[in-house]
Design an enzyme around this catalytic site. Structure first.
Site, PDB file in Angstrom:
ATOM      1  N   TYR A 152       0.832  -1.218   0.000  1.00  0.00           N
ATOM      2  CA  TYR A 152       0.000   0.000   0.000  1.00  0.00           C
ATOM      3  C   TYR A 152       0.866   1.268   0.000  1.00  0.00           C
ATOM      4  CZ  TYR A 152      -3.828   3.052   1.732  1.00  0.00           C
ATOM      5  OH  TYR A 152      -4.775   4.040   1.907  1.00  0.00           O
ATOM      6  N   LYS A 156       0.866   4.094  -2.808  1.00  0.00           N
ATOM      7  CA  LYS A 156       0.499   5.482  -2.500  1.00  0.00           C
ATOM      8  C   LYS A 156       1.640   6.459  -2.795  1.00  0.00           C
ATOM      9  CE  LYS A 156      -3.786   5.085  -1.303  1.00  0.00           C
ATOM     10  NZ  LYS A 156      -4.788   5.409  -2.350  1.00  0.00           N
TER      11      LYS A 156
HETATM   12  P1  NAP Z   1     -13.359   2.323   1.662  1.00  0.00           P
HETATM   13  O1  NAP Z   1     -14.339   2.794   2.662  1.00  0.00           O
HETATM   14  O2  NAP Z   1     -12.816   0.941   1.765  1.00  0.00           O
HETATM   15  O3  NAP Z   1     -13.959   2.588   0.196  1.00  0.00           O
HETATM   16  C1  NAP Z   1     -13.241   2.227  -0.954  1.00  0.00           C
HETATM   17  C2  NAP Z   1     -14.211   1.997  -2.079  1.00  0.00           C
HETATM   18  O4  NAP Z   1     -13.439   1.623  -3.250  1.00  0.00           O
HETATM   19  C3  NAP Z   1     -15.187   0.856  -1.795  1.00  0.00           C
HETATM   20  O5  NAP Z   1     -16.512   1.237  -2.098  1.00  0.00           O
HETATM   21  C4  NAP Z   1     -14.677  -0.250  -2.707  1.00  0.00           C
HETATM   22  O6  NAP Z   1     -15.676  -1.131  -3.193  1.00  0.00           O
HETATM   23  C5  NAP Z   1     -14.112   0.546  -3.869  1.00  0.00           C
HETATM   24  N1  NAP Z   1     -13.235  -0.271  -4.692  1.00  0.00           N
HETATM   25  C6  NAP Z   1     -12.312  -1.169  -4.285  1.00  0.00           C
HETATM   26  N2  NAP Z   1     -11.729  -1.766  -5.325  1.00  0.00           N
HETATM   27  C7  NAP Z   1     -12.294  -1.236  -6.436  1.00  0.00           C
HETATM   28  C8  NAP Z   1     -12.116  -1.454  -7.827  1.00  0.00           C
HETATM   29  N3  NAP Z   1     -11.244  -2.365  -8.291  1.00  0.00           N
HETATM   30  N4  NAP Z   1     -12.883  -0.752  -8.697  1.00  0.00           N
HETATM   31  C9  NAP Z   1     -13.782   0.139  -8.247  1.00  0.00           C
HETATM   32  N5  NAP Z   1     -13.986   0.400  -6.949  1.00  0.00           N
HETATM   33  C10 NAP Z   1     -13.252  -0.286  -6.042  1.00  0.00           C
HETATM   34  O7  NAP Z   1     -12.039   3.272   1.650  1.00  0.00           O
HETATM   35  P2  NAP Z   1     -11.827   4.801   2.097  1.00  0.00           P
HETATM   36  O8  NAP Z   1     -11.307   4.778   3.482  1.00  0.00           O
HETATM   37  O9  NAP Z   1     -13.008   5.626   1.758  1.00  0.00           O
HETATM   38  O10 NAP Z   1     -10.589   5.176   1.163  1.00  0.00           O
HETATM   39  C11 NAP Z   1     -10.731   5.848  -0.080  1.00  0.00           C
HETATM   40  C12 NAP Z   1      -9.359   6.161  -0.635  1.00  0.00           C
HETATM   41  O11 NAP Z   1      -8.626   6.954   0.293  1.00  0.00           O
HETATM   42  C13 NAP Z   1      -8.504   4.931  -0.915  1.00  0.00           C
HETATM   43  O12 NAP Z   1      -7.699   5.145  -2.063  1.00  0.00           O
HETATM   44  C14 NAP Z   1      -7.630   4.858   0.309  1.00  0.00           C
HETATM   45  O13 NAP Z   1      -6.451   4.138   0.063  1.00  0.00           O
HETATM   46  C15 NAP Z   1      -7.404   6.327   0.592  1.00  0.00           C
HETATM   47  N6  NAP Z   1      -7.027   6.630   1.973  1.00  0.00           N
HETATM   48  C16 NAP Z   1      -7.848   6.322   3.023  1.00  0.00           C
HETATM   49  C17 NAP Z   1      -7.440   6.633   4.319  1.00  0.00           C
HETATM   50  C18 NAP Z   1      -8.294   6.341   5.520  1.00  0.00           C
HETATM   51  O14 NAP Z   1      -7.821   6.578   6.645  1.00  0.00           O
HETATM   52  N7  NAP Z   1      -9.523   5.862   5.375  1.00  0.00           N
HETATM   53  C19 NAP Z   1      -6.201   7.242   4.533  1.00  0.00           C
HETATM   54  C20 NAP Z   1      -5.400   7.532   3.443  1.00  0.00           C
HETATM   55  C21 NAP Z   1      -5.808   7.226   2.163  1.00  0.00           C
HETATM   56  P3  NAP Z   1     -16.047  -2.491  -2.391  1.00  0.00           P
HETATM   57  O15 NAP Z   1     -16.813  -2.049  -1.208  1.00  0.00           O
HETATM   58  O16 NAP Z   1     -16.888  -3.260  -3.362  1.00  0.00           O
HETATM   59  O17 NAP Z   1     -14.744  -3.154  -2.065  1.00  0.00           O
END
Ligand code: NAP
Length: 251
Positions: A152, A156
């Site tokens: 990851y 990133k």
């Molecule tokens: P999340 O709640 O897990 O949501 C991610 C979404 O992406 C889910 O709806 C998932 O669908 C979808 N997804 C996964 N694989 C996919 C694919 N191949 N094609 C299309 N959609 C796909 O994550 P989040 O926390 O909102 O994170 C969003 C972004 O921010 C990510 O890039 C993550 O790495 C980044 N981020 C998050 C955090 C944090 O603290 N939360 C921190 C830094 C960066 P499914 O439900 O079907 O799997």
């Protein structure tokens, strides 16, 4: 002719993507709410349309080139040329290096890096034709290194290089590209991490907040606000930047 711009937000069924989709709709854009399963996008689409905005659900796997090409064509046909892309779809497959499988390495690379490549490549022609565009990529503080996330954190950090090169290549077409690197944001992704390490989510959040200068964890809306700035008309001279949205400084 409508002057409404169209945005694609990937991974927008929930979490950060859903908040970004809602915010861009509030900003006046038509929004393609893209996720693996179109049905899972219903809540986000309904929230937008109930508030008077315009949105459609689009099912696509961002790691699959053909799936993305079909999805982007559908968006152009139904909402208009997508000139704003937010590459947010993401997954984690955490493990220490010595226990990480090639499948877990590849899965993370494919969703974050190949996914952002596929979606941006499919959409860029609409931006170039329009002489205007905005790409926003989701990086992470994990790009700076994070135990158990060698896949990851590499992805990133890769998103940051991808962003800077997009900015260089597409700038002359009126397209900016920037990255948001969130710290701890309360979503299902961080809830799943808490579960994996066996700590109740409330305790996990409290421990994280105690290390964050503003003394709280982030909300998806914190990221949506930053995305709203990057896609705004007035941010046309801001490109190739990485903004850490983490409640304190990171470097
Ligand atoms: P999340 O709640 O897990 O949501 C991610 C979404 O992406 C889910 O709806 C998932 O669908 C979808 N997804 C996964 N694989 C996919 C694919 N191949 N094609 C299309 N959609 C796909 O994550 P989040 O926390 O909102 O994170 C969003 C972004 O921010 C990510 O890039 C993550 O790495 C980044 N981020 C998050 C955090 C944090 O603290 N939360 C921190 C830094 C960066 P499914 O439900 O079907 O799997």
């Amino acid at each position: 002719m409508s002057t409404q711009k169209t945005a694609i937000v990937t991974g927008a069924a929930r979490g950060i993507g859903a908040a970004v989709a809602k915010r861009l709709a509030d900003d006046g854009l038509a929004v393609a709410v893209l996720d693996l399963d179109a049905d899972a996008c219903a809540d986000t689409v309904k929230a937008i349309t109930d508030a008077g905005g315009k949105a459609i659900a689009v099912g696509a796997d961002v790691s699959d080139e053909a799936s993305v090409a079909a999805a982007v064509t559908k968006v152009a046909d139904e909402l208009g040329p997508p000139t704003v892309v937010v590459n947010n779809a993401g997954i984690t497959r955490d493990n220490l290096l010595f226990k990480m499988t090639v499948a877990d390495w590849d899965a993370v690379m494919n969703v974050h890096l190949r996914g952002a490549f596929n979606v941006t490549k499919a959409a860029q022609k609409y931006m170039v034709d329009a002489g205007w565009g905005r790409v926003v990529n989701l990086s992470s503080t994990s790009a700076l290194g994070n135990r158990g996330q060698v896949n990851y954190s590499a992805a990133k950090a890769g998103m940051q290089g991808f962003t800077k090169t997009l900015a260089i290549e597409l700038g002359k077409f009126g397209v900016t590209a920037n990255a948001i690197a969130p710290g701890f944001i309360e979503t299902e992704m961080t809830a799943a991490t808490a579960e994996r390490v066996g700590v109740p989510f409330e305790d996990f959040k409290a421990a994280a907040a105690s290390q964050i200068p503003v003394n709280r964890v982030g909300a998806p809306e914190d990221i949506a606000h930053t995305a709203s700035f990057f896609i705004s008309e007035g941010a046309g001279f801001v490109s190739g930047q990485v903004v850490y949205v983490a409640g304190g400084p990171k470097d």
